[in-house]
Design an enzyme around this catalytic site. Structure first.
Site, PDB file in Angstrom:
ATOM      1  N   GLN A  64      -4.153 -16.428  42.511  1.00 48.52           N
ATOM      2  CA  GLN A  64      -3.017 -17.015  41.808  1.00 48.52           C
ATOM      3  C   GLN A  64      -3.277 -17.128  40.306  1.00 48.52           C
ATOM      4  O   GLN A  64      -2.354 -17.065  39.503  1.00 48.52           O
ATOM      5  CB  GLN A  64      -2.687 -18.402  42.382  1.00 48.52           C
ATOM      6  CG  GLN A  64      -2.138 -18.384  43.788  1.00 48.52           C
ATOM      7  CD  GLN A  64      -3.222 -18.624  44.826  1.00 48.52           C
ATOM      8  OE1 GLN A  64      -4.389 -18.276  44.631  1.00 48.52           O
ATOM      9  NE2 GLN A  64      -2.859 -19.231  45.942  1.00 48.52           N
ATOM     10  N   ARG A 117       3.693 -25.872  55.802  1.00 52.93           N
ATOM     11  CA  ARG A 117       2.427 -26.102  55.095  1.00 52.93           C
ATOM     12  C   ARG A 117       2.111 -27.595  55.154  1.00 52.93           C
ATOM     13  O   ARG A 117       2.969 -28.409  54.819  1.00 52.93           O
ATOM     14  CB  ARG A 117       2.477 -25.622  53.643  1.00 52.93           C
ATOM     15  CG  ARG A 117       2.699 -24.121  53.504  1.00 52.93           C
ATOM     16  CD  ARG A 117       2.355 -23.617  52.122  1.00 52.93           C
ATOM     17  NE  ARG A 117       0.918 -23.610  51.888  1.00 52.93           N
ATOM     18  CZ  ARG A 117       0.357 -23.356  50.697  1.00 52.93           C
ATOM     19  NH1 ARG A 117       1.122 -23.121  49.651  1.00 52.93           N
ATOM     20  NH2 ARG A 117      -0.951 -23.352  50.560  1.00 52.93           N
ATOM     21  N   ARG A 128       5.329 -21.083  46.042  1.00 54.47           N
ATOM     22  CA  ARG A 128       4.153 -21.917  46.194  1.00 54.47           C
ATOM     23  C   ARG A 128       4.052 -22.842  44.988  1.00 54.47           C
ATOM     24  O   ARG A 128       4.775 -22.684  44.009  1.00 54.47           O
ATOM     25  CB  ARG A 128       2.871 -21.107  46.401  1.00 54.47           C
ATOM     26  CG  ARG A 128       2.815 -19.692  45.947  1.00 54.47           C
ATOM     27  CD  ARG A 128       2.711 -19.509  44.461  1.00 54.47           C
ATOM     28  NE  ARG A 128       1.681 -20.343  43.870  1.00 54.47           N
ATOM     29  CZ  ARG A 128       1.751 -20.848  42.659  1.00 54.47           C
ATOM     30  NH1 ARG A 128       2.798 -20.609  41.886  1.00 54.47           N
ATOM     31  NH2 ARG A 128       0.794 -21.591  42.184  1.00 54.47           N
ATOM     32  N   GLY A 129       3.155 -23.813  45.108  1.00 55.29           N
ATOM     33  CA  GLY A 129       3.100 -24.900  44.143  1.00 55.29           C
ATOM     34  C   GLY A 129       3.884 -26.071  44.701  1.00 55.29           C
ATOM     35  O   GLY A 129       5.038 -25.914  45.118  1.00 55.29           O
ATOM     36  N   ALA A 130       3.261 -27.249  44.734  1.00 60.21           N
ATOM     37  CA  ALA A 130       3.867 -28.388  45.424  1.00 60.21           C
ATOM     38  C   ALA A 130       5.303 -28.687  44.976  1.00 60.21           C
ATOM     39  O   ALA A 130       6.199 -28.834  45.820  1.00 60.21           O
ATOM     40  CB  ALA A 130       2.979 -29.629  45.262  1.00 60.21           C
ATOM     41  N   ASN A 179      -6.308 -29.966  45.635  1.00 56.02           N
ATOM     42  CA  ASN A 179      -5.761 -28.839  44.889  1.00 56.02           C
ATOM     43  C   ASN A 179      -6.353 -27.562  45.470  1.00 56.02           C
ATOM     44  O   ASN A 179      -7.176 -27.581  46.380  1.00 56.02           O
ATOM     45  CB  ASN A 179      -6.069 -28.973  43.400  1.00 56.02           C
ATOM     46  CG  ASN A 179      -5.241 -28.020  42.544  1.00 56.02           C
ATOM     47  OD1 ASN A 179      -4.031 -27.903  42.720  1.00 56.02           O
ATOM     48  ND2 ASN A 179      -5.885 -27.314  41.625  1.00 56.02           N
ATOM     49  N   LYS A 180      -5.932 -26.441  44.927  1.00 55.64           N
ATOM     50  CA  LYS A 180      -6.335 -25.139  45.441  1.00 55.64           C
ATOM     51  C   LYS A 180      -7.859 -25.047  45.560  1.00 55.64           C
ATOM     52  O   LYS A 180      -8.585 -25.555  44.723  1.00 55.64           O
ATOM     53  CB  LYS A 180      -5.805 -24.037  44.522  1.00 55.64           C
ATOM     54  CG  LYS A 180      -6.049 -22.628  45.022  1.00 55.64           C
ATOM     55  CD  LYS A 180      -5.479 -22.390  46.401  1.00 55.64           C
ATOM     56  CE  LYS A 180      -3.979 -22.606  46.474  1.00 55.64           C
ATOM     57  NZ  LYS A 180      -3.430 -22.453  47.832  1.00 55.64           N
ATOM     58  N   ASP A 222      -1.699 -30.767  44.724  1.00 52.32           N
ATOM     59  CA  ASP A 222      -0.704 -30.807  45.790  1.00 52.32           C
ATOM     60  C   ASP A 222      -0.588 -32.182  46.423  1.00 52.32           C
ATOM     61  O   ASP A 222       0.376 -32.461  47.131  1.00 52.32           O
ATOM     62  CB  ASP A 222      -1.045 -29.767  46.863  1.00 52.32           C
ATOM     63  CG  ASP A 222      -0.790 -28.359  46.377  1.00 52.32           C
ATOM     64  OD1 ASP A 222       0.204 -27.760  46.812  1.00 52.32           O
ATOM     65  OD2 ASP A 222      -1.562 -27.853  45.546  1.00 52.32           O
TER      66      ASP A 222
END
Length: 348
Positions: free
Chosen positions: A198, A92, A49-51, A249-250, A239
Site C-alpha cells: 500500500q 473485515r 481500504r482504510g478505516a 494499524n497495518k 484502524d
C-alpha cells in the site's frame, strides 16, 4: 491537493462506485457496487481500504443493498437492514469504523419515522453525512497536526492513511497536504508496506501526484533511514485506538514504532474520533484479521516462493501506548496519559 485527484468513493444518483485500489497505480478503474456480496468482497479484497473509507463505503453499500426492499412493510425492512448490516460488517474485523458506520445507520432506523421508502431516504442522507463529516474531520486533523511539519523536516509514514483511505485528504497525510499548500518544504519517506504494497502502490503515488517530495523505501530500510538522521518524526494512521491508547494499524507499524523509540524520533498516530473505541480496554483484545497466505508468497503478481511454504499473514499489529508520542484527532492533539485524554475527548 488537486481537485481532479481520483476519489476512493463516489455516490452518484443513488449509485455507489468504488475505485479499485488493487489496480493502482497503473489503472484507475471504478466499479459500481450492486449487491451485498459484491460490497462485502470489495471491502475484504481491499478494493476499498482504510478505516474511514471502509466505514463510508459500508454506509453507502447498505443503502444500495436495501433499495430493492423499500416496498416492504417497515418491520420487514428493518429486519432486512439488520441482516444485511451484519453481513457487511463481517467483511473485515479490525477496522472499527466499519461497525461504527453501520451502527449509526441502525440507530437512525430505530428513531426515524415514516414508511420503508422514507426510511431508505433517511439512511441515504445519513450516509452522505458520514461522508461529508469525514472530509471535514480530515481537514481538522491536518490543522491540528500542521505545526509538526516544519521547513526541512523528514516525515516517515507506513501503509496508506491518505486521501485514498478516507473521504477527504487523509489522516496521516492531512498535515502534509496542508503544509504543501502553504509552501513548507519537507520530505516524506513512505515505507512500501508488504505484503500488499500500500505504501508503494498508493501512498507514494498520491503524494507524487500532489507534487510532494516523496521517497519510497522497502520496509527493511526504515532503521537505516532513521539512523542516518533523515527522519524527524513518524505519522501513521490507525484502524482502531482503544481506551488505554494502544493502536492497531497495518502490519509493520509496530516495528516502525520500536525503531522510532530507539532513535528518539516522535511517533504520532492520526485518526478521526470515530476510530477511537473506548469499549475495548487494551490492544490485546483487538481482533487481528488473518489474511490468505498467498499474499505473502507473492510479490505483486509474481510467485516468490514455493506454494508449500508455510506463512503467517496478520493484516495488522498493535503498537502499545507507551511507544506513541501523541494521537491527533479532529478535536486536537492528545498526549499521554491516553486513558484520561481519550475519555475526555468525548466529553467536549
Amino acid at each position: 491537493m488537486r481537485g481532479d485527484f481520483p476519489k476512493a468513493i463516489r455516490w452518484e444518483n443513488g449509485e455507489l462506485w468504488l475505485l479499485d485500489q488493487t489496480r493502482l497505480p497503473h489503472e484507475v478503474v471504478y466499479e459500481q457496487q450492486e449487491s451485498a456480496e459484491q460490497i462485502h468482497a470489495s471491502i475484504h479484497a481491499l478494493k476499498v481500504r482504510g478505516a474511514p473509507a471502509i466505514g463510508i463505503a459500508a454506509a453507502y453499500g447498505l443503502c444500495v443493498v436495501l433499495k430493492p426492499f423499500i416496498d416492504l412493510p417497515r418491520a420487514d425492512f428493518i429486519a432486512e437492514l439488520q441482516r444485511q448490516a451484519d453481513y457487511i460488517n463481517s467483511s473485515r474485523p479490525t477496522a472499527v469504523n466499519l461497525q461504527w458506520a453501520l451502527q449509526r445507520l441502525r440507530s437512525v432506523a430505530d428513531t426515524a419515522e415514516g414508511d420503508s421508502e422514507s426510511l431508505w431516504q433517511t439512511l441515504v442522507i445519513e450516509a452522505q453525512a458520514i461522508h461529508a463529516e469525514d472530509e471535514a474531520l480530515c481537514r481538522g486533523i491536518g490543522v491540528h497536526a500542521l505545526p509538526l511539519i516544519r521547513d526541512g523536516v523528514g516525515v516517515m509514514t507506513h501503509c496508506n492513511a491518505g486521501a485514498l483511505a478516507t473521504g477527504g485528504i487523509g489522516t496521516a497525510t492531512a498535515p502534509l497536504y496542508l503544509a504543501h499548500e502553504q509552501g513548507i518544504s519537507f520530505r516524506v519517506f513512505a515505507n512500501e508496506t508488504r505484503p500488499l504494497l500500500q505504501g508503494s502502490r498508493l501512498t507514494s503515488w498520491e503524494l507524487h501526484c500532489a507534487g510532494i517530495d516523496v521517497t519510497l523505501l522497502t520496509d527493511n530500510m526504515a532503521a537505516q533511514t532513521m539512523a542516518s538522521g533523515a527522519v524527524d518524526l513518524v505519522i501513521v494512521g490507525t484502524d482502531r485506538v482503544v481506551a488505554n491508547g494502544d493502536v492497531a494499524n497495518k502490519i509493520g507499524t509496530l516495528g516502525v514504532a520500536i525503531l522510532a523509540k530507539h532513535y528518539g524520533i516522535p511517533f504520532y498516530v492520526a485518526c478521526p474520533s470515530s476510530t477511537i473505541d473506548l469499549s475495548t480496554a487494551d490492544g490485546t483484545l483487538i481482533p487481528i484479521e488473518q489474511r490468505d497466505s498467498s499474499e505473502v508468497r507473492r510479490f505483486g503478481s509474481h510467485q516468490a516462493t514455493l506454494s508449500e511454504i508455510k506463512t503467517l499473514n496478520p493484516a495488522f499489529d498493535v503498537t502499545p501506548a507507551e511507544l506513541v508520542s501523541g494521537i491527533i484527532t479532529e478535536k486536537g492533539l492528545i498526549k499521554p496519559p491516553f486513558s484520561s485524554g481519550l475519555a475526555a475527548l468525548f466529553d467536549r
